[in-house]
Design a protein around this motif. Structure first.
Motif, PDB file in Angstrom:
ATOM      1  N   PHE A 169      -8.863  -7.442  -7.304  1.00  0.00           N
ATOM      2  CA  PHE A 169      -9.913  -7.591  -6.254  1.00  0.00           C
ATOM      3  C   PHE A 169     -10.663  -8.652  -6.251  1.00  0.00           C
ATOM      4  O   PHE A 169     -12.032  -8.566  -6.017  1.00  0.00           O
ATOM      5  CB  PHE A 169     -10.690  -6.043  -6.024  1.00  0.00           C
ATOM      6  N   LEU A 225       1.814   5.378  -7.883  1.00  0.00           N
ATOM      7  CA  LEU A 225       0.589   5.462  -9.017  1.00  0.00           C
ATOM      8  C   LEU A 225       0.034   6.639  -8.766  1.00  0.00           C
ATOM      9  O   LEU A 225      -0.388   7.200  -9.822  1.00  0.00           O
ATOM     10  CB  LEU A 225      -0.387   4.152  -8.342  1.00  0.00           C
ATOM     11  N   PRO A 233      -9.991 -14.137  -1.009  1.00  0.00           N
ATOM     12  CA  PRO A 233      -9.881 -12.776  -1.741  1.00  0.00           C
ATOM     13  C   PRO A 233      -8.326 -12.654  -1.907  1.00  0.00           C
ATOM     14  O   PRO A 233      -7.658 -13.003  -0.998  1.00  0.00           O
ATOM     15  CB  PRO A 233     -10.354 -11.644  -1.014  1.00  0.00           C
ATOM     16  N   ARG A 277      -8.139   7.452   4.880  1.00  0.00           N
ATOM     17  CA  ARG A 277      -8.356   6.199   4.274  1.00  0.00           C
ATOM     18  C   ARG A 277      -9.090   5.374   5.589  1.00  0.00           C
ATOM     19  O   ARG A 277      -9.912   4.529   5.525  1.00  0.00           O
ATOM     20  CB  ARG A 277      -7.159   5.357   4.058  1.00  0.00           C
ATOM     21  N   GLN A 334      -4.894   2.663  -5.142  1.00  0.00           N
ATOM     22  CA  GLN A 334      -4.336   2.021  -6.338  1.00  0.00           C
ATOM     23  C   GLN A 334      -5.208   1.887  -7.771  1.00  0.00           C
ATOM     24  O   GLN A 334      -4.605   1.874  -8.638  1.00  0.00           O
ATOM     25  CB  GLN A 334      -3.987   0.539  -6.201  1.00  0.00           C
ATOM     26  N   PHE A 374      -7.863   1.725  -0.028  1.00  0.00           N
ATOM     27  CA  PHE A 374      -6.697   0.979  -0.663  1.00  0.00           C
ATOM     28  C   PHE A 374      -7.201   1.037  -2.177  1.00  0.00           C
ATOM     29  O   PHE A 374      -6.327   1.244  -3.089  1.00  0.00           O
ATOM     30  CB  PHE A 374      -6.869  -0.586  -0.346  1.00  0.00           C
ATOM     31  N   TRP A 375      -8.666   0.645  -2.474  1.00  0.00           N
ATOM     32  CA  TRP A 375      -8.725   0.863  -3.932  1.00  0.00           C
ATOM     33  C   TRP A 375      -8.587   2.378  -4.489  1.00  0.00           C
ATOM     34  O   TRP A 375      -8.196   2.389  -5.592  1.00  0.00           O
ATOM     35  CB  TRP A 375     -10.422   0.609  -4.067  1.00  0.00           C
ATOM     36  N   GLY A 430     -12.918  -6.278  -2.171  1.00  0.00           N
ATOM     37  CA  GLY A 430     -12.107  -7.336  -2.635  1.00  0.00           C
ATOM     38  C   GLY A 430     -11.002  -7.714  -1.697  1.00  0.00           C
ATOM     39  O   GLY A 430      -9.842  -7.581  -2.080  1.00  0.00           O
ATOM     40  N   GLY A 431     -11.387  -7.989  -0.366  1.00  0.00           N
ATOM     41  CA  GLY A 431     -10.153  -8.454   0.679  1.00  0.00           C
ATOM     42  C   GLY A 431      -9.506  -7.252   1.108  1.00  0.00           C
ATOM     43  O   GLY A 431      -8.874  -7.359   1.985  1.00  0.00           O
ATOM     44  N   THR A 432      -9.872  -5.958   0.939  1.00  0.00           N
ATOM     45  CA  THR A 432      -9.290  -4.697   1.688  1.00  0.00           C
ATOM     46  C   THR A 432     -10.259  -4.025   1.683  1.00  0.00           C
ATOM     47  O   THR A 432     -11.645  -4.257   1.761  1.00  0.00           O
ATOM     48  CB  THR A 432      -8.091  -4.380   0.850  1.00  0.00           C
ATOM     49  N   ASP A 433     -10.082  -2.422   1.751  1.00  0.00           N
ATOM     50  CA  ASP A 433     -10.993  -1.373   1.963  1.00  0.00           C
ATOM     51  C   ASP A 433     -11.149  -0.572   0.925  1.00  0.00           C
ATOM     52  O   ASP A 433     -10.192  -0.569  -0.172  1.00  0.00           O
ATOM     53  CB  ASP A 433     -11.088  -0.858   3.244  1.00  0.00           C
ATOM     54  N   TYR A 478       0.903  -1.402   0.004  1.00  0.00           N
ATOM     55  CA  TYR A 478       0.010   0.073  -0.147  1.00  0.00           C
ATOM     56  C   TYR A 478       0.940   1.169  -0.162  1.00  0.00           C
ATOM     57  O   TYR A 478       0.624   2.357  -0.740  1.00  0.00           O
ATOM     58  CB  TYR A 478      -0.980   0.021   1.384  1.00  0.00           C
ATOM     59  N   GLU A 483      -6.454 -10.522   0.712  1.00  0.00           N
ATOM     60  CA  GLU A 483      -6.466 -11.099   2.061  1.00  0.00           C
ATOM     61  C   GLU A 483      -5.526 -12.434   2.119  1.00  0.00           C
ATOM     62  O   GLU A 483      -4.824 -12.324   3.129  1.00  0.00           O
ATOM     63  CB  GLU A 483      -8.063 -11.619   2.221  1.00  0.00           C
TER      64      GLU A 483
END
Lengths: 589, 86
Positions: A211, A77, A220, B37, B56, B52-53, B46-49, A71, A223
């Motif tokens: 995702f 990015l 996922p 965040r 990225q 994060f989306w 998808g496995g995070t929050d 992260y 995860e």
């Protein structure tokens, strides 16, 4: 067919294409050489800008930067894409309306000052030369790792190709080769990513795959990745570990540095109209996003893939025997980018975080005596076709893509350097009465000399080459971006304010970087250790450009308010660049 | 300085839309992607929050939308104020 022959064929074919374009797109005037006669379609220019912008670092290194940190490196990015919003809203349309050929020329005219113009030339040359070194070494890396051609021969071949199309075609030749290079690099980047995503998540679109559910575990994907990396003592992939102030300033520095980089700005001088400059920035970001949305997916998936192949029985069980190591390790250990050192002499590949205090007890219990495997960031993209088990021609394409990314950026930088030397230094200062033909010849000679210099530096990279990207972005952010923005948005900023502002931003940024990295990056000449406890407010050297930019703005406003207003005709110039009407064609002068 | 009333109205309209776009630009990147965040941590993606989306993917998609919106909107404003290129 033998992989080596196939690689040479694919790379050779792309080179033949670039040279063919160069012969077709020769430049006959300075307007063609500097700005392709302002006749480039906005979508074409967007594609050329994407190739111009995406360097060896974007293509080869970025997925790895994200994969091994997670992260926190999202900053790259956002920083490297968010700059295009600033460019589209604050700079590109107005500089296109101004209708000249170089960034220092605008600064010199707007601030009616030769010193201001020369300070801008200095910032441009330092930023561009440091940047071009990385491109030349990138060409060498792609050649030596993928084509088994020695790095220095690779650099010489690459330089010869750039020499041909850049000297002959100037901006016109560079534009059309950059379009071809974009197609090569994006194809090379996305094909392996699609297969990797399909294999790991069942979704062929990598940004969606990121995702989605990891097919093998049913969890996922992200995860699952968090679980396996923490099992080995690494930090959670999706969590925040760095200081938020530092991440924010780093992102901001990359954004305003991107908007201030001259080789990107001059691409927007090539479109026919002001409205086209706005659309073109949007198209550039669309083409850039195709890679930037795929990169984090490639990063996360390949990191998980690497751990899965080292721990085929799961992270709770012993890692793989060295004799049974995966193919990608076999291939890449030859290049030295993957290294294994059997510290506890059990013949197995222990891969974990030996810096973690929390994990030390478990490591000791399992009889591990330190991390045994090092994987260089850069192999992620280059090895992904092989990790995905793809056919030989895709592997060959990866080499051609890496070289295309490096050459297209190198050509753009070289044009910015040679253009400023012939247009700003020679015509603007040393020989104002030079003829059009003389200026074109000067531009070609400057281009040739710039290529020779870049090649020399690529062959003998100074020890600080890796550090200098921070310097390039820091300088562009702290000196050029504020001057350009104030030139358009603040009619009251005068020559003295702008010149002092640029110098303050520039000197502050250089001084902060040299304090921690050493004077001219010479080891041992730094005043303070380059670690977070010594940084002012925890601000890293790579993040300082944003602070330099703020000082530049503040200085320019204070000095301008204390000295006389700009003359009437300058305020009229500002009025005129603010409206699109009357943009006209190229101005030969 | 030539105080053309239409030119100054055009510039005001431009500054207004730039301001709106830059607020959204900062909100999706520095806001949702970084500083805010923790506020979005309850929204799973998808496995995070969601934060994060945005960091990225979301921010980049919004950046593209902003530039195209600005280009489209300015073309309209250019015509309305009679300063478009002919």
């Amino acid at each position: 067919m033998d992989q080596f022959i196939l690689n040479l064929l694919v790379v050779g074919a792309t080179f033949a294409l670039y040279i063919g374009i160069a012969i077709w797109a020769r430049a006959g005037s300075t307007a063609e050489f500097y700005a392709a006669s302002q006749g480039i379609h906005p979508v074409t220019n967007g594609m050329a800008t994407a190739a111009d912008w995406m360097s060896a670092a974007s293509f080869i290194s970025m997925a790895g930067l994200i994969a091994f940190v997670g992260y926190d490196n999202s900053t790259y990015l956002m920083g490297w894409t968010g700059g295009y919003v600033l460019l589209a809203l604050l700079l590109a349309p107005y500089l296109r309306k101004f209708g000249r050929f170089t960034v220092p020329e605008f600064i010199g005219d707007r601030f009616y000052s030769l010193p201001a113009r020369l300070v801008a030339v200095l910032a441009l040359i330092v930023a561009s030369v440091t940047y071009v070194i990385g491109q030349m070494t990138g060409v060498g890396v792609a050649f030596s790792n993928l084509l088994e051609v020695p790095s220095h021969i690779g650099i010489l071949i690459g330089a010869a190709v750039v020499f041909f199309y850049a000297v002959l075609g100037g901006m016109k030749g560079i534009t059309y080769t950059q379009v071809a290079q974009y197609v090569v690099l994006i194809t090379a980047y996305t094909i392996p990513a699609v297969f990797v995503s399909l294999a790991m998540t069942g979704n062929p679109i990598p940004p969606l795959g990121l995702f989605s559910e990891h097919t093998a575990s049913g969890q996922p994907l992200l995860e699952r990745l968090d679980d396996v990396v923490t099992d080995l003592g690494f930090r959670e992939y999706t969590m925040n570990h760095d200081s938020m102030l530092n991440m924010t300033l780093f992102t901001l520095s990359l954004m305003i540095g991107t908007a201030g980089l001259p080789h990107v700005i001059i691409r927007f001088f090539t479109v026919p109209k002001v409205a086209d400059a706005r659309w073109s920035a949007g198209w550039a970001l669309v083409f850039i996003a195709l890679l930037y949305l795929v990169a984090p997916a490639v990063g996360a998936m390949t990191r998980l893939n690497i751990i899965d192949t080292i721990y085929p029985e799961g992270t709770d069980n012993p890692p793989v025997q060295f004799e049974e190591r995966p193919d990608w390790m076999r291939t890449w250990e030859v290049t030295g980018l993957v290294n294994w050192d059997d510290l506890n002499e059990d013949g197995r590949v222990q891969f974990y975080n030996d810096d973690s205090d929390d994990f030390a007890a478990e490591a000791e219990e399992r009889g591990w005596e330190g991390n045994e495997l090092t994987v260089n960031n850069d192999i992620l993209v280059l090895a992904s076709p092989q990790i995905g088990g793809l056919p030989g021609w895709v592997i060959a394409l990866a080499a051609a893509g890496g070289i295309a990314a490096a050459l297209s950026t190198a050509a753009g930088l070289l044009l910015a350097i040679s253009g400023t030397i012939s247009n700003d230094v020679v015509k603007g200062w040393l020989a104002p009465n030079i003829s059009e033909r003389g200026e074109l010849l000067t531009a070609r000679i400057a281009m040739a000399l710039a290529i020779v210099l870049a090649t020399y530096l690529g062959l003998n990279p100074p020890g600080f080459a890796a550090e200098t990207v921070a310097l390039a972005f820091g300088l562009a952010a702290a000196s050029l971006f504020p001057a350009l923005m104030m030139g358009i948005f603040s009619p009251k900023i005068n020559d003295k304010g702008a010149t002092t502002g640029m110098l303050v931003g520039l000197l502050f940024t250089v001084a902060y970087i040299f304090t921690y990295k050493g004077i001219f990056f010479i080891p041992g000449t730094n005043f303070l250790p380059d670690t977070s406890e010594y940084w002012v407010f925890g601000i890293a050297t790579v993040s300082v450009g944003a602070v330099g930019a703020m000082l530049n703005f503040a200085t320019a406003f204070i000095i301008s308010s204390m000295t006389e207003e700009p003359p009437e005709e300058i305020q009229e110039l500002v009025e005129s660049i603010r409206v699109p009407r009357g943009s006209g064609g190229a101005q030969d002068h | 300085m030539s105080e053309n009333p239409s030119a100054s109205a055009y510039w005001k309209a431009n500054i207004r839309i730039i301001r709106i776009c830059l607020v959204i630009w900062a909100l999706v990147s520095f806001g949702f992607g970084l500083i805010l965040r923790p506020l979005l941590s309850g929204i799973p993606v998808g496995g995070t929050d969601l934060g994060f989306w945005f960091a990225q993917q979301g921010s980049i998609i919004v950046f593209i939308a902003l530039i195209f919106f600005y280009a489209w909107y300015m073309n309209r404003i250019d015509r309305e104020h009679g300063v478009d290129e002919v």
